[in-house]
Design an enzyme around this catalytic site. Structure first.
Site, PDB file in Angstrom:
ATOM      1  N   MET A 231      -6.810   4.835 -12.967  1.00  0.00           N
ATOM      2  CA  MET A 231      -7.130   6.387 -12.972  1.00  0.00           C
ATOM      3  C   MET A 231      -8.288   7.068 -13.357  1.00  0.00           C
ATOM      4  SD  MET A 231      -4.461   6.706 -10.879  1.00  0.00           S
ATOM      5  CE  MET A 231      -4.001   8.361 -10.629  1.00  0.00           C
ATOM      6  N   ARG A 232      -9.187   6.213 -13.147  1.00  0.00           N
ATOM      7  CA  ARG A 232     -10.512   6.705 -13.803  1.00  0.00           C
ATOM      8  C   ARG A 232     -11.435   6.544 -12.715  1.00  0.00           C
ATOM      9  NH1 ARG A 232      -9.836   9.640 -18.584  1.00  0.00           N
ATOM     10  NH2 ARG A 232      -7.941   8.495 -19.783  1.00  0.00           N
TER      11      ARG A 232
ATOM     12  N   ASN B 106     -10.508  -0.457  -4.391  1.00  0.00           N
ATOM     13  CA  ASN B 106      -9.222   0.301  -5.006  1.00  0.00           C
ATOM     14  C   ASN B 106      -8.368   0.613  -4.026  1.00  0.00           C
ATOM     15  OD1 ASN B 106      -8.231   2.517  -6.785  1.00  0.00           O
ATOM     16  ND2 ASN B 106      -9.123   3.916  -5.331  1.00  0.00           N
TER      17      ASN B 106
ATOM     18  N   HIS C 293      -5.511   3.626  -2.673  1.00  0.00           N
ATOM     19  CA  HIS C 293      -5.148   5.075  -2.598  1.00  0.00           C
ATOM     20  C   HIS C 293      -4.125   5.449  -2.070  1.00  0.00           C
ATOM     21  CE1 HIS C 293      -6.436   9.229  -3.272  1.00  0.00           C
ATOM     22  NE2 HIS C 293      -6.033   9.297  -1.818  1.00  0.00           N
TER      23      HIS C 293
HETATM   24  C1  GRF Z   1      -0.323   3.578  -6.806  1.00  0.00           C
HETATM   25  O1  GRF Z   1       0.351   4.712  -6.094  1.00  0.00           O
HETATM   26  C2  GRF Z   1      -1.763   3.603  -6.297  1.00  0.00           C
HETATM   27  O2  GRF Z   1      -1.905   3.801  -4.995  1.00  0.00           O
HETATM   28  C3  GRF Z   1      -2.522   4.836  -7.098  1.00  0.00           C
HETATM   29  O3  GRF Z   1      -1.593   4.680  -8.411  1.00  0.00           O
HETATM   30  C4  GRF Z   1      -0.348   4.059  -8.170  1.00  0.00           C
HETATM   31  C5  GRF Z   1      -0.371   2.959  -9.147  1.00  0.00           C
HETATM   32  O4  GRF Z   1       0.987   2.411  -9.243  1.00  0.00           O
HETATM   33  N1  GRF Z   1      -3.884   4.555  -7.241  1.00  0.00           N
HETATM   34  P1  GRF Z   1       1.217   0.959 -10.052  1.00  0.00           P
HETATM   35  O5  GRF Z   1       0.490   1.066 -11.521  1.00  0.00           O
HETATM   36  O6  GRF Z   1       0.497  -0.204  -9.110  1.00  0.00           O
HETATM   37  O7  GRF Z   1       2.561   0.871  -9.893  1.00  0.00           O
END
Ligand code: GRF
Length: 251
Positions: free
Chosen positions: A147-148, A169, A171
């Site tokens: 998340m960065r 990535n 999304h």
């Molecule tokens: C997912 O929904 C992904 O699309 C978003 O963050 C979430 C991560 O979930 N970027 P996890 O940590 O893989 O369970």
């Protein structure tokens, strides 16, 4: 059968996507091997998942680094090869119009001073990530719920061959709709009848790079935000391994 690619992973949370990729690797359904899992946050469940599978892990504590930067950043604190002018020219993450508090909680009010602080503090954290990552010879870096945002400082040190993207990535929305940190929430609140997820390569913008794959699902009357997230995550777990395999096949 493609050559087995070496994959590094970065996470920030529960790591269910990481788990889907680990499982696909161990079933032999994708030609990939995970070399490490790095995190921006200590103690998260995704790190446990990696460790349980015998994958090397590391943590670069972004919150701590950014907090320490608030006391001021000296030139000596910056990576020796950091060039603010070059990064400012390349980056597409933040503009003078960027509202305060966007970019994953960055305290950016868009002023030049704030933009410089944002880029410098992130590059300091990114240098620590690179120290771990570049010790491995990876073909692909997979952001699995990391998340960065990543600045050009980091991206250029992974994408060393011009025109060849090496960072992927996932999304939680059908890009280019709903970039940012809450794709499923934004899709749901907008009243969309279809939601989805996207795997894309990472470029200098936020969620703007070339799209590799997407999966869509219907949002039915009565679906809650939790339903949307569940449907989306189930698609993510299929889509991400498939996109990694597409990358391996293209090699
Ligand atoms: C997912 O929904 C992904 O699309 C978003 O963050 C979430 C991560 O979930 N970027 P996890 O940590 O893989 O369970």
């Amino acid at each position: 059968m493609a050559k087995t690619i070496h994959v590094g992973t970065l996470i920030s949370g529960g790591g269910t996507n990481l788990q889907a990729i680990i499982d696909a690797c161990s079933r032999g359904s994708i030609d990939a091997k995970i070399c490490f899992t790095g995190s921006d946050t200590p103690g998260i469940k995704g790190l446990e998942r990696a460790q349980r599978s015998g994958i090397d892990t590391f943590v670069v504590d972004y919150t701590k680094i950014i907090r320490s930067c608030k006391h001021g950043i000296e030139d000596a604190d910056l990576p020796p090869d950091f060039d603010l002018g070059e990064i400012l020219e390349k980056q597409q993450l933040v503009t003078p119009d960027t509202p305060a508090g966007t970019l994953g909680g960055a305290s950016s009010d868009g002023s030049m001073e704030r933009i410089a602080f944002f880029l410098k503090s992130r590059a300091m954290a990114e240098k620590k990530l690179l120290d771990h990552i570049l010790a491995h010879d990876i073909d692909l870096l997979v952001l699995a719920g990391f998340m960065r945002v990543l600045t050009p400082y980091f991206i250029d040190r992974i994408n060393t061959v011009s025109g060849r993207y090496k960072i992927m990535n996932i999304h939680p929305a059908l890009l280019p709709s709903f970039p940012g940190t809450d794709g499923y929430g934004d899709t749901f609140r907008y009243g969309c009848k279809v939601g989805g997820c996207t795997v894309h390569f990472v470029d200098y913008g936020e969620d703007t790079g070339p799209i590799i794959g997407q999966r869509a699902f219907e949002i039915e009357a009565g679906d809650t935000l939790e339903d949307v997230k569940r449907k989306g995550l189930e698609r993510e777990w299929e889509l991400y391994p498939a996109c990694i395999q597409a990358f391996a096949d293209a090699r």
